[in-house]
Design an enzyme around this catalytic site. Structure first.
Site, mmCIF file in Angstrom:
data_model
loop_
_atom_site.group_PDB
_atom_site.id
_atom_site.type_symbol
_atom_site.label_atom_id
_atom_site.label_comp_id
_atom_site.label_asym_id
_atom_site.label_seq_id
_atom_site.Cartn_x
_atom_site.Cartn_y
_atom_site.Cartn_z
ATOM 1 N N HIS A 1 0.807 -1.226 0.000
ATOM 2 C CA HIS A 1 0.000 0.000 0.000
ATOM 3 C C HIS A 1 0.837 1.272 0.000
ATOM 4 O O HIS A 1 0.296 2.370 -0.114
ATOM 5 C CB HIS A 1 -0.960 0.013 1.182
ATOM 6 C CG HIS A 1 -2.295 0.631 0.866
ATOM 7 N ND1 HIS A 1 -2.440 1.588 -0.101
ATOM 8 C CD2 HIS A 1 -3.517 0.425 1.411
ATOM 9 C CE1 HIS A 1 -3.728 1.955 -0.166
ATOM 10 N NE2 HIS A 1 -4.389 1.274 0.742
ATOM 11 N N ASP B 1 -2.304 1.670 -4.875
ATOM 12 C CA ASP B 1 -3.582 1.975 -4.227
ATOM 13 C C ASP B 1 -4.652 0.984 -4.658
ATOM 14 O O ASP B 1 -4.485 0.239 -5.621
ATOM 15 C CB ASP B 1 -4.007 3.412 -4.497
ATOM 16 C CG ASP B 1 -4.074 3.706 -5.980
ATOM 17 O OD1 ASP B 1 -3.679 4.812 -6.368
ATOM 18 O OD2 ASP B 1 -4.515 2.814 -6.750
#
Lengths: 476, 370
Positions: free
Chosen positions: A446, A450
């Site tokens: 992350h 995304d």
């Protein structure tokens, strides 16, 4: 234990004084014999020098090759003590006594002499006798081999305690499979045998007939009735489990895995899962399988998954990237070296197919075959195992639907495929049909990826697989 | 687990195959001759273990005949053979429970195991029996037994090797007999490729070998097996017919499959290797330079106890080099394991291609040592 007896003697004295003398004498007798069988470690048993017995063929010296015990270990009669070797003959030396090893007279590879002491054993009663053992009745351990019986011409090894248990339960030792050393029959084996016979776990009690204590008022008239209604009540005793915890160091490959997985933990993972309808792909593969077979290649679903992933990576190259240690730079890898998780004897290893972006589905399949056969032979080379940029794990071949895969550094994404299930689904007309459904679980880093990117990649991958003809449009 | 019934099974099977009139009386005392229907070295070794552990040999002696597909069998406390060649040729590696050296088996080699009680263990007698059988078959053969329990052909060629295992109450003596084995493979696999290897393992005594077939091409393994069985039957006054045994049959040999698995386990085959040390130097060619590398390792029970790698300075970052050494310590001395270990470790190292190729080169060379 002696003290206990004295106390019970004294309590009895209060109730029935005329029996005191009898108890006194018996208690003395008991304690005398009990002294020989005390199990505390503090007591000093007699130390016996166990000499190396005659090997035969006039041999006088041997080399000690392996010790099975160390100083302080307790041994039972017939336990293996060491392995010695003389001129191409390997001999197992077994203990003649029950006791504790107090001294080893030789080191490994020393020459040992026949007739000279091999080990010192402190003779003691066998430990771990459950309380129900009637110490008085058990004769002291003798040093002869008469304790092994021959039943129907077949030797069975068992300590007297185990023999009694078998006898009390009317079990023939020859019918019990021994799991101890040298196939000795242990108490657990008798219990297992009993459990199998009755279909239940029984408490290890002999068939004792125990009359529950009656209140005093009913003693006289109830006596004849008692005899008629004697119900054997099994006394529940704790089941003795003699398993021990086993600790071993984490070494070699597992140690390396610990390092890798600990590094993986530092990556903030997010997950994204979906379900893929493989009905069309299943059909396509059925058609193509014989063609591949003719060319000598076994075609599974993986080559399709891998190629579709590569096509997806062309559109979303961030998933084929690598973040450096300080998170300063992202490197977009040019090659799609897609790793395939493999379960081997070692554990999880991940060989990769190099440059999938320029390979055809058939080439991927043949490369996979090569990696799989090397993997099962344990002969994968360093080149096959390094340089991966993206990984797919087909855990579904073992089972499962959705999982939470862990990213393998220095990669940034991983996909885990569940099993293919036949499930009812609705088609466009609203009809129920049989669909071949597989679940996919993606994990991504992350820090640089995304959710939207992952979702779009997954949708693209899914669309290629649900409609294989669409792959043709984008195949390079 | 009653042995009488299992013997009955053997003979029932046997009687279907050969003579319908086999009686059971012959089995109660005297002896028994059995032959394995399997060529799997692990299964056959497991049968030996099984008989050793389970059969009562008070009044009975057993002769077990078996043959294996290509395999190298090392003695219990031995450790030398050419592992890489074995892997290349797909030859199995097994460790037996008896002592002695390393032997190569293939279908041109027959194995005989004489089972007796511990008290009746007598290797010379067994070997003399074999020689007698050979002479009865081919009187012109010059074969005799030596003091070292070998059988020599023409006074110089070894055609049989011997090893034995003595337990508490039973003992067995097994020996090989070279009928028509592949001598070329035999000599090459039994050679250890290591220079600079020290250990306390039982030293292997190299010998020149010859096949009986070379001396007399009319001989086959079957003929030898039958001749030896015949002689054994005569000497022990028992039925000369051979009972066939299936080493995978749990009903006849309960617990046999566990024994087979034990013999195949890494812990037994490699983990029982006596302690040895390797001290070696080799050259690595990297781009345009040649690097001198020195490696020292102590291996105990098949695991690397101590490891030392001397590299030219700064060729690999010293911190990472020591990381590699630390990971190797305690690891199995096995190319598979080291490859998996090294490649996994690479994931947590700095990601540059130069470093990767150096690391891979070093690891590959290390693996070549195994």
């Amino acid at each position: 234990v002696c003290i206990h007896r004295v106390r019970s003697c004294s309590s009895i004295r209060f109730i029935k004084s005329k029996y005191v003398c009898v108890f006194d004498k018996s208690s003395l007798k008991f304690s005398h014999q009990q002294r020989l069988f005390r199990t505390s470690a503090v007591s000093h048993g007699q130390i016996v020098q166990f000499k190396l017995s005659d090997i035969g063929e006039g041999i006088t010296e041997v080399t000690v090759k392996e010790w099975y015990i160390k100083e302080g270990d307790s041994v039972s009669q017939f336990d293996s003590i060491c392995e010695v070797q003389s001129d191409k003959a390997s001999v197992t030396i077994t203990s003649r006594y029950d006791g504790i090893i107090r001294k080893l007279h030789y080191n490994l590879d020393d020459i040992a002499y026949v007739g000279k002491p091999l080990v010192d054993i402190e003779i003691d009663a066998s430990k771990g006798l459950a309380p129900e053992e009637d110490v008085v009745e058990t004769p002291p351990m003798s040093h002869e081999e008469h304790t092994h019986q021959e039943i129907k011409g077949h030797k069975t090894l068992a300590t007297p305690a185990v023999r009694r248990l078998a006898m009390e339960n009317n079990i023939k030792l020859s019918e019990v499979v021994g799991t101890g050393k040298d196939n000795r029959i242990l108490k657990e084996d008798i219990l297992n045998y009993l459990a199998k016979q009755t279909g239940a776990i029984l408490p290890p009690s002999p068939k004792a007939e125990i009359i529950p204590p009656l209140p005093k008022s009913e003693t006289v008239p109830a006596a004849p009735k008692d005899k008629a209604h004697k119900i054997p009540v099994p006394v529940s005793r704790p089941i003795v489990f003699s398993g021990k915890d086993k600790t071993e160091p984490v070494t070699g490959f597992h140690k390396a895995m610990v390092k890798t997985m600990s590094a993986a933990l530092k990556i903030p993972h997010f997950g994204y899962c979906d379900e893929i309808d493989l009905t069309q792909l299943v059909q396509l593969r059925e058609e193509l399988k014989p063609l591949a077979q003719i060319r000598g290649v076994k075609l599974s679903f993986m080559p399709f998954f891998i190629k579709a992933a590569s096509l997806g990576l062309l559109q979303y190259p961030i998933l084929n990237a690598s973040l450096d240690e300080n998170c300063q730079n992202v490197t977009y890898k040019a090659s799609h070296n897609i790793g395939v998780a493999m379960d081997t004897e070692q554990g999880l290893i991940v060989p990769n197919v190099k440059n999938v972006q320029v390979c055809s589905v058939f080439e991927i399949a043949s490369e996979l075959n090569r990696l799989q056969s090397l993997g099962s032979a344990g002969q994968l080379g360093t080149n096959d195992l390094t340089g991966g940029t993206f990984t797919l794990s087909n855990i579904g071949t073992i089972g499962g639907t959705y999982t939470k895969p862990v990213i393998l550094p220095p990669e940034v994404a991983i996909g885990a495929l569940g099993k293919i299930q036949v499930l009812p689904r609705f088609n466009r007309k609203g009809e129920v049909f049989k669909a071949q459904i597989m679940n996919v679980s993606w994990s991504a880093d992350h820090r640089i990826i995304d959710g939207a990117t992952m979702a779009r990649f997954s949708n693209l991958w899914k669309s290629y697989l649900e409609n294989p003809a669409s792959m043709l449009l984008d195949l390079k | 687990m009653v042995l009488q019934s299992s013997l009955k099974n053997c003979f029932q099977l046997f009687s279907i195959l050969r003579t319908p009139k086999v009686g059971f009386r012959s089995t109660t005392s005297g002896g028994l001759i059995i032959q394995s229907i399997s060529n799997d070295v692990y299964q056959n070794l497991a049968v030996e273990d099984w008989i050793h552990d389970h059969m009562n040999l008070e009044n009975r002696q057993v002769l077990f005949l078996w043959r294996n597909s290509p395999a190298v069998v090392i003695g219990r406390h031995q450790n030398e053979c050419n592992l890489r060649l074995l892997r290349q040729k797909n030859i199995k590696l097994a460790r037996r429970r008896s002592g002695g050296g390393t032997v190569y088996h293939d279908l041109g080699n027959i194995n005989l195991t004489f089972f007796t009680t511990r008290k009746k263990y007598e290797r010379m007698e067994n070997l003399k029996l074999v020689v007698k059988a050979l002479k009865a078959l081919r009187p012109q053969l010059d074969v005799h037994v030596t003091d070292r329990y070998d059988i020599l052909l023409d006074r110089q060629y070894k055609i049989s090797g011997t090893a034995a295992k003595l337990g508490r109450t039973t003992a067995y003596h097994h020996c090989t007999l070279l009928c028509n084995a592949d001598k070329f493979v035999l000599t090459s696999v039994l050679k250890s490729p290591y220079k600079g290897l020290k250990s306390n393992a039982t030293p292997s005594v190299p010998a020149s070998v010859k096949n009986l077939f070379d001396e007399d091409p009319s001989l086959t393994c079957e003929m030898l097996l039958d001749a030896i069985a015949e002689e054994y039957a005569t000497q022990h006054q028992i039925d000369h017919r051979i009972a066939l045994i299936n080493p995978a049959d749990e009903t006849v040999l309960p617990g046999i499959n566990n024994k087979t698995k034990e013999l195949q386990a890494w812990e037994w085959v490699y983990g029982k290797t006596p302690k040895f040390s390797i001290s070696t130097r080799f050259n690595m060619i990297y781009k345009d330079s040649v690097l001198d590398v020195k490696v020292d390792m102590d291996v105990k029970h098949g695991r690397i106890e101590v490891c030392n790698i001397d590299l030219p300075e700064q060729w690999l970052p010293p911190a990472l080099c020591s990381e590699l050494v630390k990971s190797l310590t305690g690891s199995k001395f096995c190319p598979n394991e080291i490859t998996a270990l090294a490649t996994t470790l690479l994931r947590v190292c700095p990601q540059d291609d130069e470093f990767h190729s150096r690391w891979n080169l070093l690891c590959e060379n290390m693996i070549m040592l195994m």
